[in-house]
Write an enzyme that holds these catalytic residues in place. Structure first.
Site, PDB file in Angstrom:
ATOM      1  N   TYR A 152     -29.659  61.970  49.319  1.00 18.26           N
ATOM      2  CA  TYR A 152     -29.768  61.402  48.298  1.00 18.26           C
ATOM      3  C   TYR A 152     -27.953  62.176  47.365  1.00 18.26           C
ATOM      4  O   TYR A 152     -27.920  61.286  47.195  1.00 18.26           O
ATOM      5  CB  TYR A 152     -30.932  61.953  47.560  1.00 18.26           C
TER       6      TYR A 152
ATOM      7  N   ARG B  63     -43.259  61.743  42.195  1.00 14.16           N
ATOM      8  CA  ARG B  63     -42.837  62.442  41.238  1.00 14.16           C
ATOM      9  C   ARG B  63     -44.058  62.956  40.483  1.00 14.16           C
ATOM     10  O   ARG B  63     -44.662  63.110  40.461  1.00 14.16           O
ATOM     11  CB  ARG B  63     -41.815  61.484  40.497  1.00 14.16           C
TER      12      ARG B  63
ATOM     13  N   LYS C 243     -24.846  59.672  46.030  1.00 13.73           N
ATOM     14  CA  LYS C 243     -25.239  59.763  44.982  1.00 13.73           C
ATOM     15  C   LYS C 243     -23.585  59.913  44.437  1.00 13.73           C
ATOM     16  O   LYS C 243     -22.837  59.644  44.191  1.00 13.73           O
ATOM     17  CB  LYS C 243     -25.854  59.712  44.238  1.00 13.73           C
TER      18      LYS C 243
HETATM   19  N1  UDP Z   1     -43.107  68.760  40.889  1.00 14.01           N
HETATM   20  C1  UDP Z   1     -44.684  69.399  40.090  1.00 14.01           C
HETATM   21  N2  UDP Z   1     -45.515  68.885  41.451  1.00 14.01           N
HETATM   22  C2  UDP Z   1     -45.426  67.818  41.908  1.00 14.01           C
HETATM   23  C3  UDP Z   1     -44.207  66.846  41.670  1.00 14.01           C
HETATM   24  C4  UDP Z   1     -43.494  67.312  40.904  1.00 14.01           C
HETATM   25  O1  UDP Z   1     -44.307  70.979  40.572  1.00 14.01           O
HETATM   26  O2  UDP Z   1     -46.209  67.277  41.614  1.00 14.01           O
HETATM   27  C5  UDP Z   1     -42.145  69.066  40.677  1.00 14.01           C
HETATM   28  C6  UDP Z   1     -40.686  69.131  41.312  1.00 14.01           C
HETATM   29  O3  UDP Z   1     -40.574  70.786  42.380  1.00 14.01           O
HETATM   30  C7  UDP Z   1     -39.710  69.827  40.952  1.00 14.01           C
HETATM   31  C8  UDP Z   1     -40.277  69.179  39.568  1.00 14.01           C
HETATM   32  O4  UDP Z   1     -41.399  68.977  39.249  1.00 14.01           O
HETATM   33  O5  UDP Z   1     -39.372  71.277  39.682  1.00 14.01           O
HETATM   34  C9  UDP Z   1     -39.562  67.208  39.164  1.00 14.01           C
HETATM   35  O6  UDP Z   1     -39.415  66.851  40.072  1.00 14.01           O
HETATM   36  P1  UDP Z   1     -39.902  65.551  40.292  1.00 14.01           P
HETATM   37  O7  UDP Z   1     -39.686  64.971  41.607  1.00 14.01           O
HETATM   38  O8  UDP Z   1     -40.122  64.750  38.992  1.00 14.01           O
HETATM   39  O9  UDP Z   1     -38.279  64.920  40.092  1.00 14.01           O
HETATM   40  P2  UDP Z   1     -36.663  65.905  40.277  1.00 14.01           P
HETATM   41  O10 UDP Z   1     -36.341  66.059  39.084  1.00 14.01           O
HETATM   42  O11 UDP Z   1     -37.054  67.145  41.239  1.00 14.01           O
HETATM   43  O12 UDP Z   1     -35.823  64.401  41.109  1.00 14.01           O
END
Ligand code: UDP
Length: 317
Positions: A147, A188, A151
């Site tokens: 990704y 997410r 990008k």
């Molecule tokens: N995360 C988490 N639990 C979940 C899903 C995501 O703790 O069930 C954490 C993930 O490891 C990251 C943050 O939440 O540190 C944001 O993750 P997300 O997938 O929303 O977006 P990113 O900013 O990583 O693209």
């Protein structure tokens, strides 16, 4: 006749909100999606609108569109880490070939081209907040590279079309956005935490939950995107909310309290190369676009929880 806008990825989370916004400002919208992560439900309410057309197409193939176009907006890509880890080749192809095909289309139509780029171009940043002048700290061969590098390549391709062919281009760097129409199972943090809370299941915090994200409510985000499209700024602009930076543990606790859930928080392994912090510097957006976000995390999370609650009542989650 009003101006016509192509929104690639128009049935996705951001694309569908942008479709609504452009229609409300008097534009005609051509929504293009291959539904790999988009959902027809997101634009179902527009199907009778005479200014809205939808076509199923994959931008990794050359794109042909009849008629005029004033804007080409590229929002087509898997964007959640679990999605792009499941679709690594598709993610690289859409970021590279897809962007190229839409740039060729914008050039042919003499349209403004807007590329949805991302804070992921900053990787796991070693400065905070991140200004657009920061070149990033990206692992080029790690799992997220499919990704991040796609990008980054998309940005390079966009600037090349701008410099070499004089295409009017805009580079948008999106930080974390949330709100209604996120896919409940996109993996997410917010959809996971909210759906887990509503089902009274364990809330899965990855790592120790000390990593931060800054969360921008979708209505604020699309307002910033619209202003960028209308501007004549070709250098990158961050659009995100710097005032909501929060640790993932605090986010889980907030959602738990807000939804009145009986869930408990559990800790799971941190994914590789997960950024430790993320917070936009929006000095440029404020100065150039007169934009800043105004929705508090409290209000935005309330609306998002309501949306997922409605899906739950409809038996969809
Ligand atoms: N995360 C988490 N639990 C979940 C899903 C995501 O703790 O069930 C954490 C993930 O490891 C990251 C943050 O939440 O540190 C944001 O993750 P997300 O997938 O929303 O977006 P990113 O900013 O990583 O693209």
């Amino acid at each position: 006749m009003s101006e016509r806008v192509l929104i690639a990825g128009g049935s996705g989370f951001l694309g569908s909100h942008l479709s609504d916004l452009f229609l409300s400002r008097g534009y005609r919208v051509l929504c293009m999606d291959n539904f790999s992560t988009g959902n027809r439900r997101n634009t179902a309410h527009l199907s009778d609108n005479p200014h809205f057309e939808a076509i199923t197409a994959d931008i990794t193939e050359p794109v042909r569109v009849d008629g005029d176009l004033a804007y080409v907006l590229n929002f087509a890509s898997p964007a959640s880490p679990p999605d792009y880890l499941k679709m690594p080749i598709e993610t690289l192809k859409v970021g590279a070939w897809g962007t190229y095909h839409l740039l060729e289309l914008a050039r042919e139509k003499n349209a403004v081209f807007l590329q949805a780029s991302t804070s992921e171009v900053y990787g796991d940043p070693d400065i905070t907040p991140q200004p657009e002048s920061y070149w990033g700290n990206v692992n080029p061969i790690g799992p997220r590279s499919v990704y991040d590098e796609a990008k980054r390549y998309g940005e390079a391709m966009t600037m090349a079309f701008h410099r070499h062919f004089g295409v009017k281009t805009r580079l948008l760097r999106i930080f974390n956005v949330y709100g209604p129409r996120m896919r409940p199972n996109d993996g997410r943090a917010i959809p996971n935490f909210v759906t887990q809370a509503l089902r009274n299941e364990d809330i899965t915090v990855y790592g120790d939950g000390s990593q931060t994200r800054s969360l921008c409510y979708v209505a604020d985000e699309v307002d910033g995107i619209f202003r960028l499209a209308m501007s004549d700024e070709s250098d990158p602009v961050n659009i995100g909310n710097p005032s909501t930076e929060i640790t993932m543990l605090a986010l889980a606790e907030t959602i738990l309290k807000r939804s009145g859930s009986k869930s408990k928080i559990v800790f799971r392994d941190l994914p590789k190369d997960d950024p430790k912090q993320r917070r936009p510097d929006i000095t440029r957006a404020k100065a150039i676009l007169g934009w800043e976000p105004f929705t508090s995390l409290e209000d935005g999370l309330g609306k998002t929880i309501d949306y997922f609650r409605d899906l739950q009542s409809a038996g969809e989650i």
